[in-house]
Scaffold this active site. Structure first.
Site, PDB file in Angstrom:
ATOM      1  N   ASP A  17      51.524  39.978  38.658  1.00 21.07           N
ATOM      2  CA  ASP A  17      50.465  39.053  38.243  1.00 21.07           C
ATOM      3  C   ASP A  17      50.088  39.385  36.807  1.00 21.07           C
ATOM      4  O   ASP A  17      49.003  39.904  36.523  1.00 21.07           O
ATOM      5  CB  ASP A  17      49.258  39.205  39.180  1.00 21.07           C
ATOM      6  CG  ASP A  17      48.287  38.030  39.061  1.00 21.07           C
ATOM      7  OD1 ASP A  17      48.622  37.052  38.376  1.00 21.07           O
ATOM      8  OD2 ASP A  17      47.213  38.113  39.655  1.00 21.07           O
ATOM      9  N   GLU A  96      51.443  27.549  34.745  1.00 25.38           N
ATOM     10  CA  GLU A  96      50.295  26.774  35.232  1.00 25.38           C
ATOM     11  C   GLU A  96      50.034  25.497  34.438  1.00 25.38           C
ATOM     12  O   GLU A  96      50.114  25.479  33.208  1.00 25.38           O
ATOM     13  CB  GLU A  96      49.035  27.646  35.210  1.00 25.38           C
ATOM     14  CG  GLU A  96      47.857  27.030  35.920  1.00 25.38           C
ATOM     15  CD  GLU A  96      47.036  28.058  36.674  1.00 25.38           C
ATOM     16  OE1 GLU A  96      46.003  27.668  37.243  1.00 25.38           O
ATOM     17  OE2 GLU A  96      47.419  29.239  36.705  1.00 25.38           O
ATOM     18  N   LYS A 132      52.395  25.777  38.671  1.00 30.02           N
ATOM     19  CA  LYS A 132      51.132  26.151  39.321  1.00 30.02           C
ATOM     20  C   LYS A 132      50.100  25.036  39.154  1.00 30.02           C
ATOM     21  O   LYS A 132      49.843  24.574  38.038  1.00 30.02           O
ATOM     22  CB  LYS A 132      50.574  27.439  38.718  1.00 30.02           C
ATOM     23  CG  LYS A 132      51.261  28.682  39.188  1.00 30.02           C
ATOM     24  CD  LYS A 132      50.671  29.922  38.561  1.00 30.02           C
ATOM     25  CE  LYS A 132      49.429  30.388  39.258  1.00 30.02           C
ATOM     26  NZ  LYS A 132      48.956  31.693  38.714  1.00 30.02           N
ATOM     27  N   THR A 156      47.578  26.984  43.604  1.00 27.00           N
ATOM     28  CA  THR A 156      46.734  28.134  43.311  1.00 27.00           C
ATOM     29  C   THR A 156      45.259  27.812  43.531  1.00 27.00           C
ATOM     30  O   THR A 156      44.915  26.723  43.954  1.00 27.00           O
ATOM     31  CB  THR A 156      47.014  28.617  41.868  1.00 27.00           C
ATOM     32  OG1 THR A 156      46.338  29.847  41.633  1.00 27.00           O
ATOM     33  CG2 THR A 156      46.572  27.592  40.840  1.00 27.00           C
ATOM     34  N   PHE A 178      43.502  33.316  47.237  1.00 23.04           N
ATOM     35  CA  PHE A 178      42.874  34.321  46.375  1.00 23.04           C
ATOM     36  C   PHE A 178      42.028  35.286  47.205  1.00 23.04           C
ATOM     37  O   PHE A 178      40.848  35.047  47.454  1.00 23.04           O
ATOM     38  CB  PHE A 178      42.021  33.626  45.314  1.00 23.04           C
ATOM     39  CG  PHE A 178      42.788  33.175  44.097  1.00 23.04           C
ATOM     40  CD1 PHE A 178      44.113  32.800  44.190  1.00 23.04           C
ATOM     41  CD2 PHE A 178      42.172  33.114  42.863  1.00 23.04           C
ATOM     42  CE1 PHE A 178      44.819  32.382  43.076  1.00 23.04           C
ATOM     43  CE2 PHE A 178      42.865  32.700  41.742  1.00 23.04           C
ATOM     44  CZ  PHE A 178      44.196  32.335  41.839  1.00 23.04           C
TER      45      PHE A 178
END
Length: 317
Positions: A17, A96, A132, A156, A178
């Protein structure tokens, strides 16, 4: 005894990440993922700033005005960093979509296709790219279209079972629930409660999503994200994938205690229920205060960091 990181890699695909190439070189994950916050951090490190200059130089030849040039430079930068990451990991890299498009299905589709086109210009195998997208209803519908066109997606900012279920029902390739942000909300809401170990509500959320997907035969990959401590990772050992920050990767690498597999796929697959309607999805989100608040907060924060990143690029222009 091997480290917990090496033990984890035998039961779960480990994803970095980060956009930090040095960390990836050290911990050798299978995949990598970035977001506007991580790109912003990368651009504050001197050795990565030439990528910003390269993105700006390219964008100057494409944009019709400064505002458009800045947005193009930001897209190009995310693709340049993604391309570099692909040289270091053997698997997938997530890039993303601008969080400010989270409530616009068509704009999300257009941006995803632009990012894929930029990767193609870099001669990148786009089957290794995941787009994403925030797990709003609009984002999930964009993912449905993109998946049908062969563009794989990583959904996400996912905090609720409703979001996870809707993503699986449209055939999203991967979701990123998350974990740590769920824990943050509950610790703030119920400070007296014990949320350690298996009591962690983020761990419980991912466990229930994982079990539901396996029970009903959904192919969508579950990738736990946003961890606050290695206990959350340990509790989810065996999950399809886990995306982990360099600090926690280091902690796992320095821990040689035995690691137990906590999650495993169901051997019996049951028929899936009827798909959620938009009305049912929105109502279930409305009933989940944590998910509603954390989704909105996450979109706002990614948008803020996107604007900060664009401001840095604008100075170069």
């Amino acid at each position: 005894m091997t480290s917990q990181l090496e033990q984890l890699k035998k039961m779960t695909t480990v994803v970095a990440d980060t956009g930090d190439f040095e960390a990836i070189k050290v911990y050798q994950p299978q995949d990598a993922t970035t977001n506007p916050s991580l790109l912003l951090k990368a651009m504050q490190i001197e050795k990565y700033q030439p990528l910003g200059a390269e993105a700006v130089a390219w964008a100057k030849g494409q944009g019709k005005n400064n505002a458009q040039t800045v947005k193009l430079a930001a897209d190009k930068l995310s693709v340049l960093i993604g391309s570099k990451l692909m040289q270091q990991v053997p698997g997938l890299v997530s890039t993303e979509v601008d969080a400010r498009l989270s409530f616009d299905t068509q704009a999300t589709i257009d941006k995803a296709e632009q990012l894929i086109a930029l990767y193609q210009q870099q001669d990148i195998d786009t089957s290794r790219v995941l787009i994403k997208i925030a797990s709003t209803w609009e984002g999930i519908q964009a993912a449905k279209y993109l998946e049908e066109k062969g563009i794989r997606c990583n959904l996400t900012l996912l905090f609720s079972f409703a979001q996870a279920r809707a993503c699986a029902e449209v055939g999203a390739y991967l979701i990123s629930p998350f974990v740590g942000r769920i824990l943050d909300w509950y610790k703030n809401d119920q400070p007296e409660q014990d949320f350690t170990g298996a009591n962690d509500p983020g761990v419980q959320s991912v466990t229930s999503i994982y079990n539901y997907f396996k029970e009903h035969g959904y192919s969508t990959v579950v990738m736990g994200a946003s961890f606050r401590n290695i206990s959350e990772i340990q509790q989810l050992a065996g999950c399809d994938r886990l995306t982990i920050s360099p600090a926690l990767l280091e902690e796992l690498a320095n821990n040689n205690e035995p690691l137990s597999q906590m999650l495993s796929a169901s051997t019996e697959v049951k028929p899936a229920p009827s798909a959620l309607s938009e009305q049912a999805f929105r109502w279930q989100m409305n009933e989940d205060a944590m998910a509603t608040q954390k989704l909105a907060e996450g979109i706002r924060q990614f948008a803020i960091d996107q604007e900060k990143l664009e401001a840095m690029l604008a100075e170069l222009i």
